[in-house]
Design an enzyme around this catalytic site. Sequence first.
Site, PDB file in Angstrom:
ATOM      1  N   CYS A  33       0.902  -1.187  -0.097  1.00  0.00           N
ATOM      2  CA  CYS A  33      -0.095  -0.080  -0.088  1.00  0.00           C
ATOM      3  C   CYS A  33       0.910   1.148   0.004  1.00  0.00           C
ATOM      4  O   CYS A  33       2.071   1.169   0.394  1.00  0.00           O
ATOM      5  CB  CYS A  33      -0.897  -0.049   1.310  1.00  0.00           C
ATOM      6  SG  CYS A  33      -1.903  -1.476   1.508  1.00  0.00           S
TER       7      CYS A  33
ATOM      8  N   GLY B  71       0.537   0.230  -5.013  1.00  0.00           N
ATOM      9  CA  GLY B  71      -0.547  -0.806  -5.000  1.00  0.00           C
ATOM     10  C   GLY B  71      -1.545  -0.191  -6.036  1.00  0.00           C
ATOM     11  O   GLY B  71      -1.683   1.007  -6.426  1.00  0.00           O
TER      12      GLY B  71
ATOM     13  N   ASN C  72      -0.594   1.345   5.802  1.00  0.00           N
ATOM     14  CA  ASN C  72       0.378   0.776   5.013  1.00  0.00           C
ATOM     15  C   ASN C  72       1.241  -0.291   5.969  1.00  0.00           C
ATOM     16  O   ASN C  72       1.454   0.051   6.860  1.00  0.00           O
ATOM     17  CB  ASN C  72       1.241   1.614   4.332  1.00  0.00           C
ATOM     18  CG  ASN C  72       2.444   0.836   3.564  1.00  0.00           C
ATOM     19  OD1 ASN C  72       3.391   1.309   3.472  1.00  0.00           O
ATOM     20  ND2 ASN C  72       2.244  -0.544   3.085  1.00  0.00           N
ATOM     21  N   GLY C  73       1.115  -1.470   5.477  1.00  0.00           N
ATOM     22  CA  GLY C  73       1.862  -2.668   6.625  1.00  0.00           C
ATOM     23  C   GLY C  73       0.695  -3.652   6.866  1.00  0.00           C
ATOM     24  O   GLY C  73      -0.282  -3.649   6.332  1.00  0.00           O
TER      25      GLY C  73
ATOM     26  N   TYR D  35      13.352  -3.044  -3.929  1.00  0.00           N
ATOM     27  CA  TYR D  35      12.349  -3.169  -4.962  1.00  0.00           C
ATOM     28  C   TYR D  35      11.153  -2.324  -5.122  1.00  0.00           C
ATOM     29  O   TYR D  35      10.790  -1.567  -5.960  1.00  0.00           O
ATOM     30  CB  TYR D  35      11.845  -4.750  -5.288  1.00  0.00           C
ATOM     31  CG  TYR D  35      10.434  -4.910  -5.857  1.00  0.00           C
ATOM     32  CD1 TYR D  35      10.550  -4.969  -7.341  1.00  0.00           C
ATOM     33  CD2 TYR D  35       9.180  -4.741  -5.374  1.00  0.00           C
ATOM     34  CE1 TYR D  35       9.506  -5.101  -8.040  1.00  0.00           C
ATOM     35  CE2 TYR D  35       8.157  -4.752  -6.083  1.00  0.00           C
ATOM     36  CZ  TYR D  35       8.370  -5.133  -7.651  1.00  0.00           C
ATOM     37  OH  TYR D  35       7.200  -4.947  -8.259  1.00  0.00           O
TER      38      TYR D  35
HETATM   39  P1  AMP Z   1       9.451 -14.159  -9.646  1.00  0.00           P
HETATM   40  O1  AMP Z   1       9.393 -14.465 -10.755  1.00  0.00           O
HETATM   41  O2  AMP Z   1       8.718 -14.767  -8.481  1.00  0.00           O
HETATM   42  O3  AMP Z   1      11.150 -14.745  -9.126  1.00  0.00           O
HETATM   43  O4  AMP Z   1       9.824 -12.654  -9.326  1.00  0.00           O
HETATM   44  C1  AMP Z   1      10.803 -11.785  -9.477  1.00  0.00           C
HETATM   45  C2  AMP Z   1      10.525 -10.495 -10.041  1.00  0.00           C
HETATM   46  O5  AMP Z   1       9.335  -9.997  -9.718  1.00  0.00           O
HETATM   47  C3  AMP Z   1      11.667  -9.662 -10.088  1.00  0.00           C
HETATM   48  O6  AMP Z   1      11.822  -9.075 -11.417  1.00  0.00           O
HETATM   49  C4  AMP Z   1      11.275  -8.504  -9.125  1.00  0.00           C
HETATM   50  O7  AMP Z   1      11.576  -7.236  -9.512  1.00  0.00           O
HETATM   51  C5  AMP Z   1       9.782  -8.760  -9.157  1.00  0.00           C
HETATM   52  N1  AMP Z   1       9.388  -8.771  -7.622  1.00  0.00           N
HETATM   53  C6  AMP Z   1       9.929  -8.815  -6.560  1.00  0.00           C
HETATM   54  N2  AMP Z   1       9.221  -8.514  -5.424  1.00  0.00           N
HETATM   55  C7  AMP Z   1       8.010  -8.232  -5.842  1.00  0.00           C
HETATM   56  C8  AMP Z   1       6.698  -7.948  -5.174  1.00  0.00           C
HETATM   57  N3  AMP Z   1       6.511  -7.912  -3.893  1.00  0.00           N
HETATM   58  N4  AMP Z   1       5.694  -7.654  -5.946  1.00  0.00           N
HETATM   59  C9  AMP Z   1       5.654  -7.377  -7.475  1.00  0.00           C
HETATM   60  N5  AMP Z   1       7.004  -7.770  -8.000  1.00  0.00           N
HETATM   61  C10 AMP Z   1       8.185  -8.303  -7.274  1.00  0.00           C
END
Ligand code: AMP
Length: 479
Positions: free
Chosen positions: A21, A49, A123-124, A264
């Site tokens: 959020c 979000g 948020n949290g 990220y």
């Molecule tokens: P994965 O395909 O599950 O290994 O996700 C890794 C990718 O998702 C990376 O390119 C990250 O930039 C992105 N990512 C990492 N954490 C999140 C998150 N909490 N929400 C959405 N995307 C994420």
Amino acid sequence: MCDEKELYVEETPWDKLKEECGVIGVYAPGQKDIARLVYFGLHSLQHRGQESAGIASNKNGKIQYYKEMGLVQEVFNDEIIERLQGDISIGHVRYSTTGESYVANAMPLVVYHKGGSLALAHNGNLVNAKEIRDELQDNGVIFQTSIDSEVIASLIARFSRNQCIEEAIVDTAKIIRGAYALVITFGDKLIGVRDPNGIRPLCIGKLDNGYVLASESCAFSVMGAEFVRDVEAGEMVVIENNQITSTRYDNQAKKAACTFEYVYFSRPDSVVDGKNVYLARRNAGIILAKEHPVDADLVIAVPDSGTVAAIGYSQESGIPFGEGLIKNRYVGRTFIQPDQRMRELSVKLKLNVLKENIKGKRIIMVDDSIVRGTTSGKIVNMLKEAGAKEVHIRVSSPPVMNSCYFGIDTPSSRHLIAANHTSEEIGKIVGADSLGYLSVEGLIEAIGLPEDELCAACFNGQYPMEVPKTGNKYVFEKE
Ligand code: AMP
């Protein structure tokens, strides 16, 4: 009389409730159109979000609000913004990873209690929301949503029956545990609260004739606000009579700010707890190149999340940086349901290989994180199909081994590739020629804050507080 089973409606398990959020608050009595300022601010926080958005405006203690599923620009139009007149206004954007995605769960939450109307944006994630909710329900309290934030609103409303709002918030903070950056408006006040670990960010900005609270400082420039400072861990700020007063409501407060915000989640142009996110990411790339050097022709990024670290990697290694993947910026998360099939399709929807830059080259591909491993596997495949001679993955964060209970969307450990495989195995699984992760020490050095002021639990398992023990087991059985 009634069969209990018939009445029972299964809720999403509380330990699966993961929400990402962004929150905003504006205090500017006498200034026109402050809901529009909140609207602009929410645009800048859209990355936090994309599922629902809402604004609540407070005029002389009376609160009007509008919230709906969708992106900020889909939810609001001129007419709605015009209706949200007030001297104080708060806003919220939300993404939940559960099935609990309906408008009742959107924020701000507006509750009416004995002392008046209160609007709250959170948020949290709380780690003890279920226990508190059970107890309140045993005492006849009813809930209209399935989000933990309603527990906070309910407690504040209860405690404010016989004391002022500030005391009610402090009493609530003594009961709730977990991550919370709160923006609240009540009466003629705008209030900001950050949990005793300061896990999620919250900062203060100054307008010509007022103040702003926001999850991230990147919202300030479009709102015409000057960054003042971060709200501290365990601090409550109350803005009224055009002044800020600060209360340290928890003397035991022990900072544990989220490292994943730097990896990220936050925008690179934000300054979180005094550290610029862009610089933290570039440093991460520089340190990554020192920790995992490899001979290659081109450094590319997984855009956009890996771009800054890739620049750092290129700078340190002397290997040129170039574009190898082109991102379609119009594919939002809104349209991608969080299941594995769609996740796999979404990589191709979002990214396409720039063959002209890739063919015949040894590529270093930098991404910010590997969670399930889906993205990396698909991209390596695409790069090799486009004629890359070698693909070396470099990840600008450590292996994600543990689930987050504080508001970042990480799945249970069963689905975390690094919780089940070594780096070498992961490299093989995703088809890379080599794979190197940044170390935890490297990440902390890149951020530049003391180790004991950061939460790196998703990487090292050291949670800043007790987390639900049954959590992963329940999720494990259900998923
Ligand atoms: P994965 O395909 O599950 O290994 O996700 C890794 C990718 O998702 C990376 O390119 C990250 O930039 C992105 N990512 C990492 N954490 C999140 C998150 N909490 N929400 C959405 N995307 C994420």
